[in-house]
Design a protein around this motif. Sequence first.
Motif, short mmCIF file in Angstrom:
data_model
loop_
_atom_site.label_atom_id
_atom_site.label_comp_id
_atom_site.label_asym_id
_atom_site.label_seq_id
_atom_site.Cartn_x
_atom_site.Cartn_y
_atom_site.Cartn_z
N PRO A 490 0.82 -1.29 -0.01
CA PRO A 490 0.18 0.18 0.11
C PRO A 490 0.75 1.32 0.05
O PRO A 490 1.80 1.29 0.63
N PHE A 491 0.13 2.36 -0.43
CA PHE A 491 1.08 3.69 -0.41
C PHE A 491 0.19 4.54 0.22
O PHE A 491 -0.93 4.52 0.28
N THR A 492 0.86 5.62 0.70
CA THR A 492 0.15 6.89 1.32
C THR A 492 -0.03 8.08 0.15
O THR A 492 1.06 8.45 -0.40
N ALA A 493 -1.08 8.48 0.00
CA ALA A 493 -1.29 9.54 -0.94
C ALA A 493 -0.88 11.07 -0.33
O ALA A 493 -1.23 11.16 0.58
N HIS A 494 -0.12 11.85 -1.17
CA HIS A 494 0.08 13.26 -0.78
C HIS A 494 -0.67 14.20 -1.82
O HIS A 494 -0.26 14.20 -2.93
N TYR A 495 -1.70 14.80 -1.54
CA TYR A 495 -2.52 15.78 -2.32
C TYR A 495 -1.90 17.32 -2.44
O TYR A 495 -1.47 17.71 -1.14
N ALA A 496 -1.54 17.88 -3.43
CA ALA A 496 -1.44 19.49 -3.48
C ALA A 496 -2.42 19.96 -4.46
O ALA A 496 -2.86 19.28 -5.56
N VAL A 497 -2.58 21.28 -4.15
CA VAL A 497 -3.38 22.27 -5.24
C VAL A 497 -2.36 23.22 -5.66
O VAL A 497 -1.67 23.80 -4.99
N SER A 498 -2.63 23.82 -6.86
CA SER A 498 -2.01 25.01 -7.58
C SER A 498 -2.96 25.59 -8.58
O SER A 498 -3.78 25.20 -9.01
N ALA A 499 -3.15 27.16 -8.02
CA ALA A 499 -3.96 27.91 -8.91
C ALA A 499 -3.41 28.71 -10.03
O ALA A 499 -3.95 29.71 -10.40
N ASP A 500 -1.98 28.59 -9.88
CA ASP A 500 -1.27 29.26 -10.91
C ASP A 500 -0.57 28.34 -11.70
O ASP A 500 0.81 28.49 -11.96
N ASN A 501 -1.12 27.44 -12.31
CA ASN A 501 -0.74 26.37 -13.29
C ASN A 501 0.64 25.66 -12.82
O ASN A 501 1.67 25.44 -13.72
N GLY A 502 0.58 25.31 -11.67
CA GLY A 502 1.60 24.47 -11.29
C GLY A 502 3.07 25.27 -10.80
O GLY A 502 3.88 24.47 -10.40
N THR A 569 1.01 12.56 -5.31
CA THR A 569 2.29 11.80 -5.32
C THR A 569 1.90 10.61 -4.12
O THR A 569 0.96 10.57 -3.47
N ALA A 570 2.82 9.90 -3.88
CA ALA A 570 2.70 8.73 -2.81
C ALA A 570 3.83 8.36 -2.24
O ALA A 570 5.19 8.67 -2.73
N THR A 571 3.97 7.92 -1.03
CA THR A 571 5.15 7.35 -0.23
C THR A 571 4.73 5.85 0.11
O THR A 571 3.58 5.42 0.04
N ASP A 572 5.86 5.20 0.09
CA ASP A 572 5.60 3.62 0.43
C ASP A 572 5.83 3.53 1.86
O ASP A 572 5.63 4.29 2.70
N CYS A 573 5.58 2.25 2.26
CA CYS A 573 5.55 1.91 3.67
C CYS A 573 6.59 2.22 4.63
O CYS A 573 6.68 2.56 5.96
N ASN A 574 7.65 2.76 4.00
CA ASN A 574 8.83 3.34 4.92
C ASN A 574 8.92 4.63 4.57
O ASN A 574 9.70 5.27 5.09
N GLY A 575 7.75 5.48 3.96
CA GLY A 575 7.93 6.81 3.86
C GLY A 575 8.63 7.24 2.83
O GLY A 575 8.71 8.60 2.66
N ASP A 576 9.09 6.55 1.79
CA ASP A 576 10.05 6.80 0.85
C ASP A 576 9.01 7.17 -0.47
O ASP A 576 8.25 6.46 -0.75
N PRO A 577 9.45 8.17 -1.25
CA PRO A 577 8.65 8.43 -2.50
C PRO A 577 8.46 7.19 -3.51
O PRO A 577 9.33 6.49 -3.67
#
Lengths: 716, 110
Positions: A490-502, A569-577
Amino acid sequence: MSLMSGFDLLIEISNETIRKLLQTNLQIGGVSANPPFELSFPISDGAAGTAHVIVTDLQVDLNDDDTISLTLMFDRTSVGITAPFPLAVCPLDGNIVISDVKLETIDDGNSNQQVSVDLGTATVAINWSAAAKQEITKTVAGTAVTFATFTTYAMQALASFVQGIGAQNVPLTFNVVSGQDGSFTPFLQLERIEVHCIPNVERSKQALGIFGILLASNDSNGDHNQKTSTAITAPNDGVCFSIAPVAFHSRLFCPAIANAITGNAANVGQLPKTCGPSSGFDTQGVTIKSIADSFADGHINIDGSVSKSGFCYDASGTFHGKIELSMGPSGLIPSVDMDKPDIDVSIDCWGFGVFVAVTGPIGIGLEYLIEKIAEKIATDLANDALKNSLRGGIPVVPLSGFPGTSFSSVSLTTEGLTLQGSLPIFIPSAAIPTLNLNGSVITTKSEEKESGVYSTTVCPEIGAKDYHYSAYAQQQSASYQLTGALITQPFTAHYAVSADNGIHWQSLTGVSGTLTLKGVTTYHPTPQGFTSMQQEHSIAYSISDTGIELTNNPNNGEDGNYGFDLRVTATDCNGDPVQDGTGKLVSAGAAVNFEGYRVDLSQDGYFHDFVFCKNQMTKSPSGPPPKPGPYPVSMPVDEELLLTYVRDVLALGIPQTDEILRISQIAYGNAFLRAIASPAAQKPGSLKTRALLTANQQQLAKIALELINFSQRLGS
Amino acid sequence: MTKQSQTQQKYSSRPLVKVGSFFDLMKHEKEILARIKRVPNGAQLFLVHPFLLFKDIGVELSQRAKQELQQYEPGLAALSAAPYRALKNSKEKQHIRFHLRGLFERRTKS
């Protein structure tokens, strides 16, 4: 070593081709075994949990005990245990060896023998890499689980999973009717088959052998153990097809003679020895008393006896010829070389015509006959026997195009006739590691805030008209499901938003909250067009294991319409990307557009009038009805197409551009706003690219003409 | 010494068979067939040019016999000596071997 090992027919398929057949047909846990692929299976014996394996390569071994071994290379793999205590180990790599996969043939009840591989009693072994061993040892340290027991849990779970796959068909089907002589035409029918591995230490020299008996009288023949090495010579995708002399004689040579003489290959009974019981047959003015074939190195010998009688003479003789077969660009090419017949002529009286009667016809007649036979043999081999030899399977194999492409050479020895070729199998392109965000924006609440009448003249044909409108404040929810393919789970999801085209990203923390987006270009539709401004927005979010939900705050419509980018993006069970196999960060994104305010002009048909006017203004006075324009003429509109339209209008730079855009926005409403607010609209290079891709000079000129006409009518 | 002169010498030592008519020829058929059999490719030489072969094996045809033969077998009037000489001088093994069982089709005496 033996070529035929006593069988009538032998089809050899290289290890590489078998591997590709398995890659495209074997289903492991419902997934095609075409690397890279991923497997998830439960751990339930001794511990409870789940293993997730990403297979990056598949190798096949064809063993001497007629079993197959599958070696699956894996990486980015994880094992998660929930009981007796929680434990997650990742990333793991190494290989899995699945041995004792039985090779079988299954009768489908319709005289078809289907080749199958049975994993029901397979054994498995996991070979961890040094890094994986270290990772496991590190993770289990201090727990009741040791490296050995961890491996045992994993192996037991894997064995159970693999054995559960059971038997799987390989698309190699052969028509087999026991007790009956088989045939090559109209399709290959065998009396008996055996499927065995032709082993070798080197995988490239391993092959699968389809050992066939064609003649019922040969039913007890054949010992596959005599076949100690493959005859395949092609370096890639190799296959070969060999026929024993006796099968060639019975199923190709004699039918070819019968066909040449009687026009029907089935009339072998009308032939003399060595094909039939007849005392002879007449052809080309001579009588063939016997005819026989035998294989030699490089050619087929044809021997026979012949007789001819006439006024005052009786002639009898023997003949010998050779048929050589070669593979040309358009197929199998027979070449006949006939020796001069050896003839004895008994003469009762002088007559010069005996020379003409005996010398010419016997030689020419025989040559003609043998050529016809050779051609028939080549045709039957190429068009029927080979084409149909692998009938019933391998739909991706272009065998129908034979000859020329698949089989490339032919060889002859006293043991048999062998055709060498290749059987290229199309392998679907490899999947890539991905995160996927799939979802949409829906309106969860809509409230009318104002209404009125908009009076305008869309075009003179319609004239001045009142259009009733209503404006609504909308609460919207953007729901996205997150899935991952070929990444560590399993992975842990990390969400982010941008209103200025990234350019700037704002991370979403926790499982829920409210984020504030500042300086967002926001649109508010009005009956006469729209307004644009920079605005601050408050967005609620909720994150779950399966995805994310974002909700706007319409604030009585004041929140307007705006868009932003969502990235995960996501990180694995060790917290690595989480990365793909090449070390690249895996991510996914979506463009979210909230429409907190909407103006509805539909009740009096504004959009219909707009389309009508456009068509009226651009049609030829006497021509056919107008065709759909380069921009949408019906709802729902395609935002990409609408964006193209907007860009085309802008690119023309005509004085009426603003008015065209205004009237178009009214017609298309929020779809127009979505289009101009989309991420694609904010890429400066797109305009030029789009013009190059979609609008050549002629198309652009046509659009320009339509728009200029349109603008002139608007201005009048 | 040529092969032809050797053949002539070989058969010249035998008694000459004098043939006055077609029927005379057929009366000596057995003896003539025996002589032809002893000549290499004799039957084939007979087919190619009977008159030259008769001469080589010591069979002398009268003018009348020749005329009668040519009357019965018109083809005999247009024979070429070249193939006869070629075959007679050839040392090649012939793929077609001829075996002579009779000289000419028998005719009833008119």
